[in-house]
Design a protein around this motif. Structure first.
Motif, PDB file in Angstrom:
ATOM      1  N   UNK A  92      -6.632  41.022  96.194  1.00 41.84           N
ATOM      2  CA  UNK A  92      -7.558  39.627  96.234  1.00 41.84           C
ATOM      3  C   UNK A  92      -7.035  38.499  96.729  1.00 41.84           C
ATOM      4  N   UNK A  93      -5.775  38.051  96.354  1.00 42.89           N
ATOM      5  CA  UNK A  93      -4.894  37.125  97.146  1.00 42.89           C
ATOM      6  C   UNK A  93      -4.933  37.146  98.696  1.00 42.89           C
ATOM      7  N   UNK A  94      -4.697  38.403  99.243  1.00 32.61           N
ATOM      8  CA  UNK A  94      -4.657  38.527 100.493  1.00 32.61           C
ATOM      9  C   UNK A  94      -5.982  38.237 100.975  1.00 32.61           C
ATOM     10  N   UNK A 108      -9.239  31.750 104.158  1.00 36.27           N
ATOM     11  CA  UNK A 108      -9.210  30.352 104.392  1.00 36.27           C
ATOM     12  C   UNK A 108      -8.218  29.939 105.340  1.00 36.27           C
ATOM     13  N   UNK A 109      -7.698  31.296 106.077  1.00 34.21           N
ATOM     14  CA  UNK A 109      -6.804  31.015 107.531  1.00 34.21           C
ATOM     15  C   UNK A 109      -5.358  30.895 107.088  1.00 34.21           C
ATOM     16  N   UNK A 110      -5.000  31.010 105.871  1.00 31.06           N
ATOM     17  CA  UNK A 110      -3.556  31.068 105.927  1.00 31.06           C
ATOM     18  C   UNK A 110      -2.521  32.222 106.384  1.00 31.06           C
ATOM     19  N   UNK A 111      -3.376  33.357 106.312  1.00 32.10           N
ATOM     20  CA  UNK A 111      -2.675  34.567 106.829  1.00 32.10           C
ATOM     21  C   UNK A 111      -3.532  35.563 107.641  1.00 32.10           C
ATOM     22  N   UNK A 127       0.459  40.162 108.583  1.00 32.62           N
ATOM     23  CA  UNK A 127       0.930  40.995 107.481  1.00 32.62           C
ATOM     24  C   UNK A 127       1.634  42.210 107.930  1.00 32.62           C
ATOM     25  N   UNK A 128       1.006  42.793 109.061  1.00 31.35           N
ATOM     26  CA  UNK A 128       1.496  43.675 109.800  1.00 31.35           C
ATOM     27  C   UNK A 128       3.065  43.375 110.279  1.00 31.35           C
ATOM     28  N   UNK A 137      -7.805  43.007 107.411  1.00 28.67           N
ATOM     29  CA  UNK A 137      -8.509  43.137 108.371  1.00 28.67           C
ATOM     30  C   UNK A 137      -9.885  42.727 108.283  1.00 28.67           C
ATOM     31  N   UNK A 138     -10.347  43.816 107.196  1.00 27.19           N
ATOM     32  CA  UNK A 138     -11.903  43.467 107.304  1.00 27.19           C
ATOM     33  C   UNK A 138     -12.452  41.956 106.909  1.00 27.19           C
TER      34      UNK A 138
END
Length: 262
Positions: free
Chosen positions: A173-175, A181-184, A189-190, A234-235
Protein backbone atom coordinates in the motif's frame (compact mmCIF):
# COMPACT_ATOMS: atom_id res chain seq x y z
CA UNK A 1 0.19 43.41 6.00
CA UNK A 2 -2.40 41.03 7.44
CA UNK A 3 -0.67 37.83 6.29
CA UNK A 4 1.09 37.25 9.62
CA UNK A 5 -2.07 37.28 11.81
CA UNK A 6 -3.81 35.04 9.25
CA UNK A 7 -0.94 32.55 9.33
CA UNK A 8 -0.90 32.56 13.13
CA UNK A 9 -4.66 32.02 13.19
CA UNK A 10 -4.40 29.16 10.70
CA UNK A 11 -1.61 27.54 12.75
CA UNK A 12 -3.67 27.93 15.91
CA UNK A 13 -6.66 26.31 14.20
CA UNK A 14 -4.51 23.39 13.01
CA UNK A 15 -3.10 22.84 16.50
CA UNK A 16 -6.57 22.99 18.01
CA UNK A 17 -7.81 20.44 15.47
CA UNK A 18 -4.81 18.20 16.11
CA UNK A 19 -5.34 18.36 19.88
CA UNK A 20 -9.03 17.55 19.47
CA UNK A 21 -8.32 14.52 17.30
CA UNK A 22 -5.57 13.28 19.60
CA UNK A 23 -7.87 13.51 22.62
CA UNK A 24 -10.64 11.71 20.74
CA UNK A 25 -8.21 9.00 19.63
CA UNK A 26 -6.92 8.55 23.19
CA UNK A 27 -10.51 8.23 24.45
CA UNK A 28 -11.34 5.54 21.85
CA UNK A 29 -8.15 3.59 22.62
CA UNK A 30 -8.96 3.74 26.34
CA UNK A 31 -12.52 2.55 25.64
CA UNK A 32 -11.24 -0.45 23.67
CA UNK A 33 -8.67 -1.06 26.41
CA UNK A 34 -11.49 -1.35 28.97
CA UNK A 35 -13.51 -3.57 26.64
CA UNK A 36 -10.48 -5.84 26.12
CA UNK A 37 -9.77 -6.35 29.84
CA UNK A 38 -12.25 -9.21 30.42
CA UNK A 39 -10.96 -11.13 27.39
CA UNK A 40 -7.25 -10.89 28.21
CA UNK A 41 -7.12 -14.14 30.18
CA UNK A 42 -8.55 -16.04 27.20
CA UNK A 43 -6.06 -14.39 24.85
CA UNK A 44 -3.23 -15.26 27.25
CA UNK A 45 -4.34 -18.90 27.33
CA UNK A 46 -4.40 -18.98 23.52
CA UNK A 47 -0.94 -17.39 23.23
CA UNK A 48 0.51 -19.93 25.66
CA UNK A 49 -0.85 -22.90 23.72
CA UNK A 50 2.40 -23.38 21.78
CA UNK A 51 4.37 -23.57 25.02
CA UNK A 52 1.97 -26.05 26.58
CA UNK A 53 2.28 -28.33 23.54
CA UNK A 54 6.06 -28.31 24.01
CA UNK A 55 5.82 -29.11 27.71
CA UNK A 56 7.00 -25.63 28.73
CA UNK A 57 5.45 -23.17 31.14
CA UNK A 58 5.74 -19.47 31.87
CA UNK A 59 7.13 -18.10 35.12
CA UNK A 60 6.63 -14.71 36.73
CA UNK A 61 9.94 -13.47 38.14
CA UNK A 62 8.65 -10.09 39.28
CA UNK A 63 5.87 -9.26 41.72
CA UNK A 64 4.18 -6.93 39.21
CA UNK A 65 4.75 -9.13 36.14
CA UNK A 66 1.23 -10.64 35.99
CA UNK A 67 -0.41 -7.22 36.36
CA UNK A 68 1.86 -5.57 33.77
CA UNK A 69 1.38 -8.40 31.28
CA UNK A 70 -2.37 -8.21 31.74
CA UNK A 71 -2.52 -4.44 31.25
CA UNK A 72 -0.01 -4.32 28.39
CA UNK A 73 -1.80 -7.03 26.45
CA UNK A 74 -5.14 -5.26 26.94
CA UNK A 75 -3.52 -2.06 25.65
CA UNK A 76 -2.16 -3.84 22.56
CA UNK A 77 -5.60 -5.31 21.85
CA UNK A 78 -7.13 -1.88 22.32
CA UNK A 79 -4.65 -0.27 19.92
CA UNK A 80 -5.16 -2.90 17.24
CA UNK A 81 -8.96 -2.81 17.57
CA UNK A 82 -9.00 0.98 17.33
CA UNK A 83 -6.62 0.95 14.35
CA UNK A 84 -9.22 1.86 11.69
CA UNK A 85 -10.50 4.75 13.81
CA UNK A 86 -6.97 6.05 14.41
CA UNK A 87 -6.19 5.85 10.69
CA UNK A 88 -9.40 7.72 9.91
CA UNK A 89 -8.48 10.48 12.35
CA UNK A 90 -5.10 10.82 10.66
CA UNK A 91 -6.80 10.96 7.27
CA UNK A 92 -9.38 13.50 8.46
CA UNK A 93 -6.60 15.77 9.76
CA UNK A 94 -4.69 15.86 6.46
CA UNK A 95 -7.74 15.62 4.15
CA UNK A 96 -8.41 19.40 3.97
CA UNK A 97 -5.03 19.82 2.25
CA UNK A 98 -5.82 17.22 -0.44
CA UNK A 99 -7.68 17.47 -3.72
CA UNK A 100 -11.12 15.80 -3.82
CA UNK A 101 -9.84 12.84 -5.87
CA UNK A 102 -6.88 12.44 -3.50
CA UNK A 103 -9.22 12.42 -0.50
CA UNK A 104 -11.27 9.60 -1.98
CA UNK A 105 -8.19 7.61 -2.94
CA UNK A 106 -6.43 7.93 0.42
CA UNK A 107 -9.63 7.13 2.33
CA UNK A 108 -9.77 3.80 0.49
CA UNK A 109 -6.31 2.96 1.87
CA UNK A 110 -7.58 2.71 5.46
CA UNK A 111 -9.23 -0.76 5.27
CA UNK A 112 -6.37 -2.02 3.09
CA UNK A 113 -3.76 -0.88 5.63
CA UNK A 114 -5.66 -2.50 8.50
CA UNK A 115 -6.18 -5.81 6.66
CA UNK A 116 -2.52 -5.98 5.62
CA UNK A 117 -1.47 -5.30 9.20
CA UNK A 118 -3.61 -8.20 10.43
CA UNK A 119 -2.23 -10.47 7.71
CA UNK A 120 1.31 -9.53 8.76
CA UNK A 121 0.51 -10.33 12.39
CA UNK A 122 -1.04 -13.66 11.41
CA UNK A 123 1.96 -14.56 9.24
CA UNK A 124 4.41 -13.81 12.03
CA UNK A 125 2.41 -15.59 14.73
CA UNK A 126 1.34 -18.74 12.84
CA UNK A 127 4.44 -19.15 10.66
CA UNK A 128 7.48 -17.39 12.09
CA UNK A 129 6.90 -17.63 15.83
CA UNK A 130 6.44 -21.45 15.97
CA UNK A 131 9.55 -21.76 13.81
CA UNK A 132 11.61 -19.66 16.22
CA UNK A 133 10.16 -21.53 19.19
CA UNK A 134 11.02 -24.94 17.72
CA UNK A 135 14.57 -23.91 16.89
CA UNK A 136 15.12 -22.41 20.35
CA UNK A 137 13.65 -25.44 22.12
CA UNK A 138 15.65 -27.95 20.05
CA UNK A 139 18.83 -25.94 20.54
CA UNK A 140 18.28 -25.83 24.29
CA UNK A 141 17.82 -29.61 24.40
CA UNK A 142 20.95 -30.19 22.30
CA UNK A 143 22.96 -28.01 24.68
CA UNK A 144 21.49 -29.74 27.73
CA UNK A 145 19.86 -26.55 28.97
CA UNK A 146 16.73 -26.39 31.09
CA UNK A 147 14.55 -23.59 29.78
CA UNK A 148 12.84 -21.50 32.42
CA UNK A 149 10.81 -18.98 30.44
CA UNK A 150 9.87 -15.66 32.01
CA UNK A 151 6.33 -14.56 31.15
CA UNK A 152 7.34 -10.93 30.67
CA UNK A 153 10.21 -11.83 28.31
CA UNK A 154 8.02 -14.28 26.42
CA UNK A 155 5.28 -11.78 25.58
CA UNK A 156 7.78 -8.99 24.90
CA UNK A 157 9.57 -11.24 22.43
CA UNK A 158 6.24 -12.24 20.86
CA UNK A 159 5.28 -8.61 20.27
CA UNK A 160 8.73 -7.68 18.98
CA UNK A 161 8.45 -10.48 16.46
CA UNK A 162 4.88 -9.95 15.25
CA UNK A 163 4.42 -6.16 15.21
CA UNK A 164 7.31 -5.52 12.76
CA UNK A 165 5.72 -7.93 10.29
CA UNK A 166 2.43 -6.09 10.58
CA UNK A 167 4.34 -2.98 9.52
CA UNK A 168 6.38 -4.73 6.81
CA UNK A 169 3.16 -5.93 5.19
CA UNK A 170 2.30 -2.27 4.53
CA UNK A 171 4.86 -2.29 1.71
CA UNK A 172 2.28 -2.84 -1.09
CA UNK A 173 0.00 0.00 0.00
CA UNK A 174 2.95 2.34 0.63
CA UNK A 175 4.26 1.53 -2.84
CA UNK A 176 0.83 2.17 -4.34
CA UNK A 177 0.58 5.54 -2.62
CA UNK A 178 4.11 6.64 -3.57
CA UNK A 179 3.53 5.59 -7.18
CA UNK A 180 0.22 7.45 -7.28
CA UNK A 181 1.80 10.73 -6.13
CA UNK A 182 4.80 10.31 -8.43
CA UNK A 183 7.53 9.67 -5.86
CA UNK A 184 8.47 6.24 -7.27
CA UNK A 185 7.87 4.39 -10.52
CA UNK A 186 7.92 0.66 -11.32
CA UNK A 187 11.08 1.25 -13.35
CA UNK A 188 12.81 2.67 -10.30
CA UNK A 189 11.65 -0.22 -8.12
CA UNK A 190 12.91 -2.70 -10.72
CA UNK A 191 16.29 -0.97 -10.89
CA UNK A 192 16.81 -1.21 -7.10
CA UNK A 193 15.47 -4.76 -6.76
CA UNK A 194 18.83 -6.28 -5.74
CA UNK A 195 19.38 -3.57 -3.10
CA UNK A 196 15.83 -4.02 -1.80
CA UNK A 197 16.37 -7.78 -1.57
CA UNK A 198 19.57 -7.22 0.36
CA UNK A 199 17.80 -4.84 2.78
CA UNK A 200 14.97 -7.35 3.31
CA UNK A 201 17.53 -10.12 3.80
CA UNK A 202 19.22 -8.05 6.52
CA UNK A 203 15.86 -7.29 8.17
CA UNK A 204 15.08 -11.03 8.21
CA UNK A 205 18.44 -11.65 9.89
CA UNK A 206 17.49 -9.35 12.75
CA UNK A 207 14.16 -11.03 13.49
CA UNK A 208 15.08 -14.70 13.04
CA UNK A 209 17.41 -17.08 14.89
CA UNK A 210 20.95 -17.55 13.51
CA UNK A 211 19.83 -20.43 11.34
CA UNK A 212 20.00 -20.43 7.52
CA UNK A 213 16.77 -22.40 7.06
CA UNK A 214 14.64 -20.11 9.22
CA UNK A 215 16.35 -17.09 7.68
CA UNK A 216 15.41 -18.20 4.17
CA UNK A 217 11.87 -19.13 5.24
CA UNK A 218 11.36 -15.54 6.37
CA UNK A 219 13.35 -13.85 3.59
CA UNK A 220 11.51 -15.55 0.73
CA UNK A 221 8.03 -14.28 1.77
CA UNK A 222 9.53 -10.78 2.08
CA UNK A 223 10.97 -11.05 -1.44
CA UNK A 224 7.55 -12.20 -2.65
CA UNK A 225 5.99 -9.21 -0.89
CA UNK A 226 8.37 -6.89 -2.76
CA UNK A 227 7.41 -8.47 -6.09
CA UNK A 228 3.73 -7.99 -5.24
CA UNK A 229 4.49 -4.34 -4.45
CA UNK A 230 6.29 -3.99 -7.79
CA UNK A 231 3.29 -5.45 -9.65
CA UNK A 232 0.95 -3.09 -7.81
CA UNK A 233 3.23 -0.20 -8.73
CA UNK A 234 3.02 -1.17 -12.42
CA UNK A 235 -0.78 -1.29 -12.32
CA UNK A 236 -0.98 2.01 -10.43
CA UNK A 237 1.50 3.68 -12.78
CA UNK A 238 -0.52 2.64 -15.85
CA UNK A 239 -3.57 4.19 -14.21
CA UNK A 240 -1.67 7.41 -13.53
CA UNK A 241 -0.51 7.62 -17.16
CA UNK A 242 -4.04 6.95 -18.40
CA UNK A 243 -5.50 9.70 -16.23
CA UNK A 244 -2.78 12.12 -17.33
CA UNK A 245 -3.51 11.30 -20.98
CA UNK A 246 -7.25 11.77 -20.46
CA UNK A 247 -6.62 15.10 -18.72
CA UNK A 248 -4.38 16.23 -21.60
CA UNK A 249 -6.97 15.26 -24.23
CA UNK A 250 -9.69 17.05 -22.29
CA UNK A 251 -7.52 20.15 -21.99
CA UNK A 252 -6.84 20.14 -25.75
CA UNK A 253 -10.53 19.71 -26.53
CA UNK A 254 -11.45 22.58 -24.21
CA UNK A 255 -8.80 24.74 -25.89
CA UNK A 256 -10.09 23.89 -29.35
CA UNK A 257 -13.64 24.63 -28.23
CA UNK A 258 -12.60 28.04 -26.92
CA UNK A 259 -10.80 28.81 -30.20
CA UNK A 260 -13.86 27.82 -32.24
CA UNK A 261 -16.10 30.00 -30.11
CA UNK A 262 -13.86 32.97 -30.83
Amino acid sequence: MNHQPDQERALSDHLTELRRRLMLSAFVVFAFFLIALPSVKYVLAYLQADLVERGLELNAFGVADPLMIYLNLALVIGLVASGPFLLYQLWAFVAPGLHPNERKATLAYIPIIFILFLIGLAFAYYWLFPLVLDISTDLGQDLGLTQIIGASNYFTFLLQLTIPFGLLFQLPVVTMFLTRIGVVTPYFLSSIRKYAYFALFVIAAFITPPDLTSHLMVSLPLFFLYEISLSISRITYRGVLRREKEAMVKEQMDLMKQMNEK
